[in-house]
Design a protein around this motif. Structure first.
Motif, PDB file in Angstrom:
ATOM      1  N   VAL A   1      17.723  12.518  74.382  1.00 31.62           N
ATOM      2  CA  VAL A   1      18.088  13.272  73.177  1.00 31.62           C
ATOM      3  C   VAL A   1      17.325  12.787  71.942  1.00 31.62           C
ATOM      4  N   CYS A   2      17.349  13.622  70.901  1.00 30.98           N
ATOM      5  CA  CYS A   2      16.698  13.282  69.639  1.00 30.98           C
ATOM      6  C   CYS A   2      17.547  12.264  68.874  1.00 30.98           C
ATOM      7  N   VAL A   3      17.029  11.790  67.776  1.00 32.61           N
ATOM      8  CA  VAL A   3      17.733  10.752  67.018  1.00 32.61           C
ATOM      9  C   VAL A   3      19.059  11.281  66.455  1.00 32.61           C
ATOM     10  N   LYS A   4      19.076  12.552  66.070  1.00 29.92           N
ATOM     11  CA  LYS A   4      20.297  13.164  65.554  1.00 29.92           C
ATOM     12  C   LYS A   4      21.389  13.175  66.618  1.00 29.92           C
ATOM     13  N   HIS A   5      21.011  13.607  67.801  1.00 34.42           N
ATOM     14  CA  HIS A   5      22.013  13.686  68.858  1.00 34.42           C
ATOM     15  C   HIS A   5      22.334  12.315  69.458  1.00 34.42           C
ATOM     16  N   PHE A   6      21.412  11.381  69.281  1.00 34.56           N
ATOM     17  CA  PHE A   6      21.678  10.008  69.692  1.00 34.56           C
ATOM     18  C   PHE A   6      22.797   9.444  68.816  1.00 34.56           C
TER      19      PHE A   6
ATOM     20  N   LEU B   1      11.328  17.448  74.567  1.00 34.17           N
ATOM     21  CA  LEU B   1      12.290  17.936  73.588  1.00 34.17           C
ATOM     22  C   LEU B   1      13.681  17.417  73.938  1.00 34.17           C
ATOM     23  N   CYS B   2      14.496  17.289  72.926  1.00 35.74           N
ATOM     24  CA  CYS B   2      15.897  16.881  73.074  1.00 35.74           C
ATOM     25  C   CYS B   2      16.601  17.830  74.041  1.00 35.74           C
ATOM     26  N   LEU B   3      17.441  17.274  74.913  1.00 38.02           N
ATOM     27  CA  LEU B   3      18.101  18.099  75.926  1.00 38.02           C
ATOM     28  C   LEU B   3      19.339  18.831  75.413  1.00 38.02           C
ATOM     29  N   CYS B   4      19.775  18.510  74.184  1.00 42.89           N
ATOM     30  CA  CYS B   4      20.954  19.211  73.651  1.00 42.89           C
ATOM     31  C   CYS B   4      20.655  20.688  73.473  1.00 42.89           C
ATOM     32  N   ASP B   5      21.662  21.464  73.725  1.00 41.09           N
ATOM     33  CA  ASP B   5      21.537  22.909  73.674  1.00 41.09           C
ATOM     34  C   ASP B   5      20.878  23.403  72.385  1.00 41.09           C
ATOM     35  N   GLY B   6      19.740  24.066  72.516  1.00 39.58           N
ATOM     36  CA  GLY B   6      19.107  24.698  71.357  1.00 39.58           C
ATOM     37  C   GLY B   6      18.377  23.750  70.428  1.00 39.58           C
ATOM     38  N   CYS B   7      18.413  22.449  70.675  1.00 43.07           N
ATOM     39  CA  CYS B   7      17.765  21.499  69.769  1.00 43.07           C
ATOM     40  C   CYS B   7      16.250  21.522  69.964  1.00 43.07           C
ATOM     41  N   ARG B   8      15.515  21.549  68.859  1.00 49.04           N
ATOM     42  CA  ARG B   8      14.053  21.620  68.922  1.00 49.04           C
ATOM     43  C   ARG B   8      13.387  20.286  68.573  1.00 49.04           C
ATOM     44  N   GLU B   9      14.198  19.245  68.400  1.00 49.47           N
ATOM     45  CA  GLU B   9      13.642  17.943  68.022  1.00 49.47           C
ATOM     46  C   GLU B   9      13.090  17.219  69.251  1.00 49.47           C
ATOM     47  N   ARG B  10      12.142  16.320  69.010  1.00 51.75           N
ATOM     48  CA  ARG B  10      11.623  15.523  70.116  1.00 51.75           C
ATOM     49  C   ARG B  10      12.608  14.411  70.459  1.00 51.75           C
TER      50      ARG B  10
END
Ligand code: ZN
Ligand code: ZN
Length: 209
Positions: free
Chosen positions: A183-188, A167-176
């Motif tokens: 991190v997920c693509v959004k946080h990338f 899972l993405c390491l950003c706080d509370g993120c549930r994306e892979r």
């Protein structure tokens, strides 16, 4: 009889607050007493649909209830107790005075403002400007070419890296997370970039605020 304790329903709802706007404002000892008061309410009305916690943290739906309770004057949804107990949301002073057994002369205008008008007015006076700004931004749909460009970029990133099992390491993120990235693509892409390129959904707005 004034009704209190209803929260924002969707992205276009200007009537009610998001509970996030008034969370954490009751002192724990006060919240405890208010919870006891809310739990002691008598059944006022039973509805069919179950309510859901606006904090999006996976509270069991059934827990939020589907009825309205009353103390003979105030009316509130059964789920309000959760918001006070877990999220310590602020509530109108006039209600708190009753719940905490403080003797007050009740403002006559409340009695005239029957039903939901009192709560709607209280909501309008307790808005959080930062949340309101994000709500307005979330309503804007960016031009199609901006969305298309973002989708193309997302696809390219996913193709380049692939999705990992983490899972993405950003706080509370549930994306892979992207493969070999944390991190997920959004946080990338970065939050700001993402929000600008995308009309953020109601749930992600509540989740992220
Ligand atoms: Zn909750
Ligand atoms: Zn993420």
């Amino acid at each position: 009889m004034p009704t209190i304790g209803y929260w924002i329903k969707n992205l276009d709802d200007d009537q009610f607050l998001a509970p996030q706007e008034v969370a954490g404002k009751l002192a724990p000892d006060i919240a405890k007493r208010v919870v006891a008061y809310l739990c002691a309410g008598k059944l006022y009305a039973q509805y069919r649909g179950l309510s859901w916690c606006r904090f999006m943290h996976g509270c069991a739906k059934a827990f939020m209830g589907s009825s309205e309770l009353t103390d003979g004057y105030w009316i509130w949804p059964e789920g309000l107790v959760h918001y006070v107990e877990v999220h310590r949301v602020a509530l109108p002073e006039e209600f708190l005075a009753d719940a905490l057994n403080k003797l007050v002369t009740r403002n006559k205008t409340i009695e005239l403002d029957s039903d939901i008008a009192f709560w709607v007015n209280w909501c309008s006076q307790n808005q959080d400007p930062v949340f309101r700004k994000q709500l307005l931004a979330a309503r804007q749909t960016p031009p199609q070419e901006v969305q298309d460009a973002l989708i193309a970029e997302i696809n390219a990133l996913q193709l380049k890296y692939g999705l990992s099992e983490q899972l993405c390491l950003c706080d509370g993120c549930r994306e892979r997370a992207l493969q070999s990235q944390v991190v997920c693509v959004k946080h990338f892409l970065g939050d700001e970039r993402w929000e600008r390129g995308w009309r953020s959904g109601f749930h992600s707005l509540l989740y992220d605020f």
